[in-house]
Design an enzyme around this catalytic site. Structure first.
Site, PDB file in Angstrom:
ATOM      1  N   ASP A 125       0.867  -1.185   0.000  1.00 29.16           N
ATOM      2  CA  ASP A 125       0.000   0.000   0.000  1.00 29.16           C
ATOM      3  C   ASP A 125       0.900   1.230   0.000  1.00 29.16           C
ATOM      4  O   ASP A 125       1.597   1.483   0.978  1.00 29.16           O
ATOM      5  CB  ASP A 125      -0.915  -0.021   1.237  1.00 29.16           C
ATOM      6  CG  ASP A 125      -1.992   1.061   1.184  1.00 29.16           C
ATOM      7  OD1 ASP A 125      -1.831   2.040   0.420  1.00 29.16           O
ATOM      8  OD2 ASP A 125      -2.995   0.923   1.908  1.00 29.16           O
ATOM      9  N   ARG A 127       0.039   4.361  -0.211  1.00 28.08           N
ATOM     10  CA  ARG A 127      -0.634   5.617   0.150  1.00 28.08           C
ATOM     11  C   ARG A 127      -0.064   6.227   1.435  1.00 28.08           C
ATOM     12  O   ARG A 127       0.450   5.511   2.288  1.00 28.08           O
ATOM     13  CB  ARG A 127      -2.131   5.360   0.394  1.00 28.08           C
ATOM     14  CG  ARG A 127      -2.891   5.009  -0.857  1.00 28.08           C
ATOM     15  CD  ARG A 127      -4.331   4.703  -0.545  1.00 28.08           C
ATOM     16  NE  ARG A 127      -4.462   3.521   0.314  1.00 28.08           N
ATOM     17  CZ  ARG A 127      -5.615   3.106   0.813  1.00 28.08           C
ATOM     18  NH1 ARG A 127      -6.730   3.777   0.576  1.00 28.08           N
ATOM     19  NH2 ARG A 127      -5.666   2.023   1.550  1.00 28.08           N
TER      20      ARG A 127
END
Ligand SMILES: [Zn+2]
Length: 196
Positions: A125, A127
């Site tokens: 991930d 982000r």
């Protein structure tokens, strides 16, 4: 530094929102969009959704994820109870739409969402939610109820100066396509989801 570049009121199926474009520069064609439900009181804890862009799910109703439904439910919620949606331009858990489609192609060969990202050389991930916190500060929001199942979003608020008052769950019932994706979210990413 993120700044408000423009704002306008937009009526939607869920009510009227004031929409702010946030970016470093006026020339940014993909600014974050902050949707503030009419009548939201920033002096009280504000219901907030950090929502990462997903063009396949939100615009084209892909069944591979639940992003479109989550966005609709969150808009409905903040419209009813007050609050804001911070729509972050980090498509495909921040690897972009081209790489997301490459990851989907790997998933067709049997790899899961995490394996596919790692095979492409990305983290599971990619982000961060730093920009969302910056937006809250620009808007002078001090305390929030976060609309999420994602522990990463809860953890990012630690030491941020923003007070987490509570969490509002955002559970979408799986369909026949995205059940294994949602299982991965729960089992691998630790999302606070019920087992359906
Ligand atoms: Zn999605």
């Amino acid at each position: 530094m993120l700044q408000i570049q423009a704002r306008s009121d937009i009526p939607t199926d869920y009510g009227v929102f004031t929409v702010y474009a946030f970016s470093d520069s006026e020339d940014d064609w993909n600014p974050h969009l902050v949707w503030v439900a009419l009548g939201t009181d920033f002096a009280k804890p504000v219901n907030v959704r950090f929502h990462s862009e997903c063009i396949t799910g939100e615009v084209f109703h892909s069944k591979k994820c639940e992003c479109g439904q989550q966005l609709s439910v969150a808009m409905e919620y903040v419209s009813k109870h007050g609050g804001i949606i911070i729509y972050l331009r980090q498509e495909g858990r921040n690897i972009g739409i081209i790489n997301k489609l490459k990851a989907y192609a790997l998933q067709e060969k049997g790899f899961d969402t995490v394996e596919a990202n790692l095979m492409l050389g990305f983290p599971d991930d990619a982000r961060t939610f730093d920009d969302a916190i910056e937006v809250l500060k620009v808007l002078d929001i001090k305390a929030i109820n976060l609309i999420t199942n994602n522990p990463d979003k809860i953890n990012c608020l630690k030491n941020s100066g923003i007070q987490l008052n509570g969490r509002v769950p955002l559970e979408i019932k799986p369909n026949e396509v995205n059940k294994s994706y949602l299982d991965k979210k729960r089992e691998y990413f630790g999302h606070l989801l019920k087992e359906f």
